[in-house]
Design a protein around this motif. Structure first.
Motif, PDB file in Angstrom:
ATOM      1  N   HIS A  73     -11.216   9.791 -14.462  1.00  0.00           N
ATOM      2  CA  HIS A  73     -12.664   9.621 -14.392  1.00  0.00           C
ATOM      3  C   HIS A  73     -13.372  10.968 -14.502  1.00  0.00           C
ATOM      4  O   HIS A  73     -14.547  11.027 -14.875  1.00  0.00           O
ATOM      5  CB  HIS A  73     -13.063   8.964 -13.064  1.00  0.00           C
ATOM      6  CG  HIS A  73     -12.634   7.537 -12.962  1.00  0.00           C
ATOM      7  ND1 HIS A  73     -13.146   6.678 -12.013  1.00  0.00           N
ATOM      8  CD2 HIS A  73     -11.744   6.796 -13.673  1.00  0.00           C
ATOM      9  CE1 HIS A  73     -12.589   5.485 -12.140  1.00  0.00           C
ATOM     10  NE2 HIS A  73     -11.729   5.538 -13.135  1.00  0.00           N
ATOM     11  N   SER A  74     -12.670  12.061 -14.195  1.00  0.00           N
ATOM     12  CA  SER A  74     -13.288  13.394 -14.208  1.00  0.00           C
ATOM     13  C   SER A  74     -12.799  14.216 -15.394  1.00  0.00           C
ATOM     14  O   SER A  74     -11.690  14.010 -15.908  1.00  0.00           O
ATOM     15  CB  SER A  74     -12.960  14.148 -12.916  1.00  0.00           C
ATOM     16  OG  SER A  74     -11.595  14.539 -12.898  1.00  0.00           O
ATOM     17  N   SER A  75     -13.638  15.154 -15.807  1.00  0.00           N
ATOM     18  CA  SER A  75     -13.264  16.064 -16.892  1.00  0.00           C
ATOM     19  C   SER A  75     -12.018  16.865 -16.524  1.00  0.00           C
ATOM     20  O   SER A  75     -11.125  17.073 -17.348  1.00  0.00           O
ATOM     21  CB  SER A  75     -14.436  17.006 -17.190  1.00  0.00           C
ATOM     22  OG  SER A  75     -14.100  17.918 -18.206  1.00  0.00           O
ATOM     23  N   LYS A  76     -11.961  17.300 -15.261  1.00  0.00           N
ATOM     24  CA  LYS A  76     -10.798  18.057 -14.797  1.00  0.00           C
ATOM     25  C   LYS A  76      -9.524  17.237 -14.916  1.00  0.00           C
ATOM     26  O   LYS A  76      -8.489  17.727 -15.384  1.00  0.00           O
ATOM     27  CB  LYS A  76     -11.013  18.490 -13.349  1.00  0.00           C
ATOM     28  CG  LYS A  76      -9.834  19.261 -12.764  1.00  0.00           C
ATOM     29  CD  LYS A  76     -10.083  19.595 -11.297  1.00  0.00           C
ATOM     30  CE  LYS A  76      -8.883  20.321 -10.696  1.00  0.00           C
ATOM     31  NZ  LYS A  76      -9.072  20.591  -9.255  1.00  0.00           N
ATOM     32  N   GLY A  77      -9.580  15.980 -14.501  1.00  0.00           N
ATOM     33  CA  GLY A  77      -8.406  15.124 -14.574  1.00  0.00           C
ATOM     34  C   GLY A  77      -7.948  14.889 -16.002  1.00  0.00           C
ATOM     35  O   GLY A  77      -6.745  14.900 -16.295  1.00  0.00           O
ATOM     36  N   ARG A  78      -8.908  14.664 -16.907  1.00  0.00           N
ATOM     37  CA  ARG A  78      -8.538  14.450 -18.312  1.00  0.00           C
ATOM     38  C   ARG A  78      -7.912  15.712 -18.896  1.00  0.00           C
ATOM     39  O   ARG A  78      -6.956  15.641 -19.671  1.00  0.00           O
ATOM     40  CB  ARG A  78      -9.778  14.040 -19.120  1.00  0.00           C
ATOM     41  CG  ARG A  78     -10.321  12.674 -18.738  1.00  0.00           C
ATOM     42  CD  ARG A  78     -11.394  12.199 -19.712  1.00  0.00           C
ATOM     43  NE  ARG A  78     -12.606  12.997 -19.658  1.00  0.00           N
ATOM     44  CZ  ARG A  78     -13.612  12.799 -18.823  1.00  0.00           C
ATOM     45  NH1 ARG A  78     -13.539  11.826 -17.923  1.00  0.00           N
ATOM     46  NH2 ARG A  78     -14.702  13.546 -18.860  1.00  0.00           N
ATOM     47  N   PHE A 112      -7.048  10.392 -21.773  1.00  0.00           N
ATOM     48  CA  PHE A 112      -8.387   9.852 -21.577  1.00  0.00           C
ATOM     49  C   PHE A 112      -8.313   8.342 -21.449  1.00  0.00           C
ATOM     50  O   PHE A 112      -7.262   7.735 -21.691  1.00  0.00           O
ATOM     51  CB  PHE A 112      -9.329  10.274 -22.716  1.00  0.00           C
ATOM     52  CG  PHE A 112      -8.972   9.729 -24.079  1.00  0.00           C
ATOM     53  CD1 PHE A 112      -9.581   8.572 -24.552  1.00  0.00           C
ATOM     54  CD2 PHE A 112      -8.056  10.376 -24.895  1.00  0.00           C
ATOM     55  CE1 PHE A 112      -9.264   8.063 -25.804  1.00  0.00           C
ATOM     56  CE2 PHE A 112      -7.746   9.876 -26.152  1.00  0.00           C
ATOM     57  CZ  PHE A 112      -8.350   8.715 -26.606  1.00  0.00           C
ATOM     58  N   LEU A 113      -9.441   7.745 -21.046  1.00  0.00           N
ATOM     59  CA  LEU A 113      -9.490   6.311 -20.759  1.00  0.00           C
ATOM     60  C   LEU A 113     -10.098   5.517 -21.916  1.00  0.00           C
ATOM     61  O   LEU A 113     -11.076   5.946 -22.527  1.00  0.00           O
ATOM     62  CB  LEU A 113     -10.339   6.049 -19.521  1.00  0.00           C
ATOM     63  CG  LEU A 113      -9.721   6.277 -18.150  1.00  0.00           C
ATOM     64  CD1 LEU A 113     -10.796   6.069 -17.087  1.00  0.00           C
ATOM     65  CD2 LEU A 113      -8.560   5.340 -17.907  1.00  0.00           C
ATOM     66  N   LEU A 114      -9.520   4.352 -22.153  1.00  0.00           N
ATOM     67  CA  LEU A 114     -10.101   3.359 -23.059  1.00  0.00           C
ATOM     68  C   LEU A 114     -10.328   2.099 -22.247  1.00  0.00           C
ATOM     69  O   LEU A 114      -9.383   1.542 -21.685  1.00  0.00           O
ATOM     70  CB  LEU A 114      -9.154   3.050 -24.218  1.00  0.00           C
ATOM     71  CG  LEU A 114      -8.892   4.168 -25.214  1.00  0.00           C
ATOM     72  CD1 LEU A 114      -7.733   3.798 -26.130  1.00  0.00           C
ATOM     73  CD2 LEU A 114     -10.127   4.442 -26.032  1.00  0.00           C
ATOM     74  N   GLU A 115     -11.572   1.649 -22.178  1.00  0.00           N
ATOM     75  CA  GLU A 115     -11.903   0.503 -21.333  1.00  0.00           C
ATOM     76  C   GLU A 115     -12.487  -0.640 -22.156  1.00  0.00           C
ATOM     77  O   GLU A 115     -13.433  -0.452 -22.902  1.00  0.00           O
ATOM     78  CB  GLU A 115     -12.918   0.915 -20.267  1.00  0.00           C
ATOM     79  CG  GLU A 115     -12.422   2.024 -19.362  1.00  0.00           C
ATOM     80  CD  GLU A 115     -13.433   2.376 -18.288  1.00  0.00           C
ATOM     81  OE1 GLU A 115     -13.816   1.487 -17.511  1.00  0.00           O
ATOM     82  OE2 GLU A 115     -13.846   3.546 -18.236  1.00  0.00           O
TER      83      GLU A 115
END
Length: 260
Positions: free
Chosen positions: A17-22, A28-31
């Motif tokens: 959810h965060s730039s740091k985590g990505r 990245f997430l696909l929803e």
């Protein structure tokens, strides 16, 4: 089936959810169903895909396609899906995908260059419009919103997979390179003497737009062959940058269709 929001996989996905985590996970997430359909159509590799049993009952054929692209697939409860989603009402499926190095956007006839665009919704809308208007590609300064921010992907409505994009640490140098190859550089500047319909957009053109609040940097303005504006009523200060890009891109399409 995963039912606990304390599951290690669930915790790792939530970090995206965060730039740091990505950045740290290089994922990245696909929803949502539509984005997964577009990812499959583009043969975009996936890492982990989570869906609810109810979603699977409705989308068995798509699930088969996803299985050929994903390293891992998991059935999850509604509670787990809601915990890893960035949306309020996810539609039953979420995936993670590897970040990949962005290839150069090969712009030969029409393109967009964006400097320090901060709103991911604006960025996604511009991607969607540029793809719809047959732009060749998009240049994005590295200090803009993350190109793979969940809101960018959602706002692009799947066009994210169709438009070549290059994220560059030196947008001025990238634009200068296109200028040296003979491409017309147009800078959008409030108060410019020319309106966007007064320039010839039939020639190879790169349209440069700036930050939502401060506009373009002096360096990019100085590179422009022409500065253009979108006329506004006296009591309106500015247009949303995604609307501005759409007006100019479709004026280019109008001019080019008439010259055929």
């Amino acid at each position: 089936m995963l039912t606990s929001i304390q599951n290690p996989l669930v915790k790792e996905i939530r970090k995206l959810h965060s730039s740091k985590g990505r950045r740290e996970q290089q994922l990245f997430l696909l929803e949502g169903t539509h984005l997964l359909e577009e990812a499959c159509a583009a043969k975009h590799l996936l890492e982990t895909v989570c869906c609810t049993p109810e979603w699977l009952d409705r989308h068995g054929k798509l699930w088969e396609q996803i299985g050929s692209l994903a390293d891992r697939t998991e059935l999850v409860s509604e509670k787990v899906l809601e915990s890893i989603a960035t949306t309020v009402q996810p539609d039953g499926i979420i995936a993670t995908a590897p970040r990949t190095a962005t290839a150069p956007a090969e712009i030969s006839t029409l393109g967009i260059a964006l400097e320090t665009i901060q709103d991911p919704g604006n960025l996604g809308a511009i991607v969607r419009t540029a793809a719809a208007a047959n732009a060749d590609g998009l240049l994005l300064s590295a200090d803009s919103a993350d190109f793979d921010h969940p809101k960018v992907l959602r706002a692009s409505a799947g066009a994210w997979f169709k438009l070549p994009v290059a994220v560059t640490p030196d947008l001025t140098a990238a634009v200068s390179g296109y200028k040296n190859r003979g491409m017309q550089i147009l800078a959008t500047v409030a108060g410019a003497s020319l309106t966007y319909w007064e320039v010839d957009l039939r020639v190879p053109t790169l349209i440069v737009l700036g930050n939502e609040g401060s506009g373009l940097s002096p360096e990019l303005k100085s590179l422009a062959d022409r500065q253009i504006q979108i006329p506004l009523s006296r009591n309106v200060e500015s247009l949303n940058v995604s609307i501005a890009s759409a007006l100019i891109l479709y004026e280019a399409q109008r001019q080019r269709s008439q010259s055929m």
